[in-house]
Design a protein around this motif. Structure first.
Motif, mmCIF file in Angstrom:
data_model
loop_
_atom_site.group_PDB
_atom_site.id
_atom_site.type_symbol
_atom_site.label_atom_id
_atom_site.label_comp_id
_atom_site.label_asym_id
_atom_site.label_seq_id
_atom_site.Cartn_x
_atom_site.Cartn_y
_atom_site.Cartn_z
ATOM 1 N N SER A 57 0.898 -1.225 0.109
ATOM 2 C CA SER A 57 -0.137 0.163 0.241
ATOM 3 C C SER A 57 0.660 1.190 0.136
ATOM 4 O O SER A 57 0.287 3.140 -0.109
ATOM 5 N N THR A 58 2.392 0.985 0.679
ATOM 6 C CA THR A 58 2.730 2.169 0.650
ATOM 7 C C THR A 58 3.294 3.211 -0.832
ATOM 8 O O THR A 58 3.425 3.838 -1.632
ATOM 9 N N ALA A 59 2.930 2.273 -1.661
ATOM 10 C CA ALA A 59 3.735 2.259 -3.328
ATOM 11 C C ALA A 59 2.003 2.626 -4.525
ATOM 12 O O ALA A 59 1.805 3.321 -5.785
ATOM 13 N N LYS A 60 1.453 3.181 -3.333
ATOM 14 C CA LYS A 60 -0.131 3.164 -3.694
ATOM 15 C C LYS A 60 -0.679 4.879 -4.145
ATOM 16 O O LYS A 60 -0.090 5.950 -2.548
ATOM 17 N N PHE A 61 -0.882 5.433 -5.585
ATOM 18 C CA PHE A 61 -1.035 6.385 -5.425
ATOM 19 C C PHE A 61 -2.491 6.133 -5.550
ATOM 20 O O PHE A 61 -3.210 5.468 -6.982
ATOM 21 N N ASP A 62 -3.484 7.722 -5.726
ATOM 22 C CA ASP A 62 -4.376 8.535 -5.982
ATOM 23 C C ASP A 62 -3.841 8.400 -8.315
ATOM 24 O O ASP A 62 -4.299 10.131 -7.775
ATOM 25 N N GLY A 66 -9.396 6.251 -11.983
ATOM 26 C CA GLY A 66 -11.208 5.479 -11.139
ATOM 27 C C GLY A 66 -10.338 3.699 -10.639
ATOM 28 O O GLY A 66 -11.640 3.163 -10.777
ATOM 29 N N TRP A 67 -8.900 3.509 -10.888
ATOM 30 C CA TRP A 67 -8.769 1.659 -10.335
ATOM 31 C C TRP A 67 -7.710 2.510 -9.566
ATOM 32 O O TRP A 67 -6.918 3.347 -9.596
ATOM 33 N N PRO A 68 -7.533 1.143 -9.050
ATOM 34 C CA PRO A 68 -6.270 1.354 -8.018
ATOM 35 C C PRO A 68 -4.644 1.488 -8.785
ATOM 36 O O PRO A 68 -4.506 0.487 -9.392
ATOM 37 N N SER A 69 -3.918 2.209 -8.280
ATOM 38 C CA SER A 69 -3.145 2.450 -8.832
ATOM 39 C C SER A 69 -1.472 1.750 -8.178
ATOM 40 O O SER A 69 -1.804 3.174 -7.486
ATOM 41 N N PHE A 70 -0.267 1.841 -8.007
ATOM 42 C CA PHE A 70 1.002 1.789 -8.313
ATOM 43 C C PHE A 70 2.184 2.291 -8.672
ATOM 44 O O PHE A 70 2.001 1.538 -10.524
ATOM 45 N N TYR A 71 3.037 2.584 -8.125
ATOM 46 C CA TYR A 71 4.070 3.104 -8.876
ATOM 47 C C TYR A 71 5.750 2.107 -9.209
ATOM 48 O O TYR A 71 6.184 2.279 -9.991
ATOM 49 N N GLN A 72 4.665 0.880 -8.389
ATOM 50 C CA GLN A 72 5.655 -0.633 -8.508
ATOM 51 C C GLN A 72 5.231 -1.105 -7.685
ATOM 52 O O GLN A 72 4.428 -1.510 -6.444
ATOM 53 N N PRO A 73 5.234 -2.529 -8.277
ATOM 54 C CA PRO A 73 5.298 -3.770 -7.647
ATOM 55 C C PRO A 73 6.134 -4.345 -6.022
ATOM 56 O O PRO A 73 7.197 -3.181 -6.116
ATOM 57 N N LEU A 74 5.544 -5.373 -5.384
ATOM 58 C CA LEU A 74 6.293 -5.373 -3.907
ATOM 59 C C LEU A 74 7.492 -6.152 -4.437
ATOM 60 O O LEU A 74 8.558 -5.659 -3.814
ATOM 61 N N ALA A 75 7.931 -7.024 -5.289
ATOM 62 C CA ALA A 75 9.210 -7.113 -5.744
ATOM 63 C C ALA A 75 8.468 -7.148 -7.727
ATOM 64 O O ALA A 75 7.622 -7.786 -7.960
ATOM 65 N N PRO A 76 10.354 -7.416 -8.570
ATOM 66 C CA PRO A 76 9.918 -7.636 -9.741
ATOM 67 C C PRO A 76 9.447 -8.467 -10.502
ATOM 68 O O PRO A 76 9.126 -8.367 -11.628
ATOM 69 N N CYS A 119 -2.008 -0.073 -13.667
ATOM 70 C CA CYS A 119 -2.771 -0.031 -12.785
ATOM 71 C C CYS A 119 -4.581 -1.130 -13.519
ATOM 72 O O CYS A 119 -4.130 -1.295 -14.000
ATOM 73 N N MET A 120 -4.473 -1.185 -11.902
ATOM 74 C CA MET A 120 -5.012 -3.269 -11.813
ATOM 75 C C MET A 120 -6.790 -2.588 -11.033
ATOM 76 O O MET A 120 -7.076 -1.584 -10.594
ATOM 77 N N ASN A 121 -6.929 -3.929 -11.616
ATOM 78 C CA ASN A 121 -8.609 -4.259 -11.101
ATOM 79 C C ASN A 121 -8.639 -4.230 -10.287
ATOM 80 O O ASN A 121 -7.857 -5.384 -9.469
ATOM 81 N N SER A 122 -9.633 -3.652 -8.948
ATOM 82 C CA SER A 122 -9.417 -4.042 -7.945
ATOM 83 C C SER A 122 -10.025 -5.722 -7.505
ATOM 84 O O SER A 122 -10.058 -6.362 -6.249
ATOM 85 N N VAL A 123 -11.003 -6.256 -8.340
ATOM 86 C CA VAL A 123 -11.827 -7.711 -8.350
ATOM 87 C C VAL A 123 -10.561 -8.490 -8.318
ATOM 88 O O VAL A 123 -10.672 -9.280 -8.171
ATOM 89 N N CYS A 124 -9.212 -7.901 -8.751
ATOM 90 C CA CYS A 124 -8.508 -9.255 -8.862
ATOM 91 C C CYS A 124 -6.925 -9.032 -7.744
ATOM 92 O O CYS A 124 -6.841 -10.250 -7.518
ATOM 93 N N LEU A 125 -7.321 -8.591 -6.888
ATOM 94 C CA LEU A 125 -6.847 -8.613 -5.791
ATOM 95 C C LEU A 125 -7.330 -8.462 -4.002
ATOM 96 O O LEU A 125 -8.465 -8.448 -4.285
ATOM 97 N N ASN A 126 -6.714 -9.180 -3.102
ATOM 98 C CA ASN A 126 -7.245 -9.008 -2.327
ATOM 99 C C ASN A 126 -6.733 -8.287 -1.060
ATOM 100 O O ASN A 126 -5.390 -8.593 -1.188
ATOM 101 N N PHE A 127 -6.790 -7.325 -0.421
ATOM 102 C CA PHE A 127 -6.503 -6.733 0.969
ATOM 103 C C PHE A 127 -6.436 -7.739 1.541
ATOM 104 O O PHE A 127 -7.059 -7.307 2.525
#
Length: 134
Positions: A57-62, A66-76, A119-127
């Motif tokens: 979540s520290t890589a998430k930004f607005d 309209g989709w959850p967006s991140f500037y990097q994955p947890l690991a490459p 730019c990810m689809n929420s339905v593909c993620l579990n928080f």
């Protein structure tokens, strides 16, 4: 990394209709409709299909998209990228490296430090809240 492979029938039994459509059939949820589009919890986002950890979540930004967006994955190595020429556009599709679930797309218009927008689809993620991560 060992790939998780299941039949379409198995994925359909395990996932909601919407998650199956987006993650296994390369669909897209409507903008601003997903659970995590404006969600601000502290934790880890995992693949809805195989529970592999994908984003912090520290890589998430607005991004305003309209989709959850991140500037990097947890690991490459947690993601795979593939050229997508559907819908009359050239994009880069993002897949879970463990189970090949379609997650969304990556664009070169994100913030520092990477300049990328996953730019990810929420339905593909579990928080999973950080307090529950083991």
């Amino acid at each position: 990394m060992t790939k998780i492979v299941k039949s379409d029938a198995e994925w359909q039994r395990l996932l909601s209709d919407e998650a199956y459509h987006v993650a296994r059939q390369h669909g897209t949820e409507r903008a601003f409709s997903g659970e995590y589009a404006s969600f601000k919890g502290d934790g880890i986002y995992r693949c809805v299909c195989c529970e592999s950890p994908l984003f912090d979540s520290t890589a998430k930004f607005d991004s305003g998209t309209g989709w959850p967006s991140f500037y990097q994955p947890l690991a490459p190595d947690v993601l795979e990228e593939k050229k997508d020429i559907s819908h009359g556009m050239i994009r880069v599709e993002v897949l879970c490296a463990t189970c090949d679930a379609h997650l969304g797309h990556v664009f070169p218009d994100g913030p520092k430090p990477t300049g990328l927008r996953y730019c990810m689809n929420s339905v593909c993620l579990n928080f999973i809240p950080r307090s529950q991560e083991s």
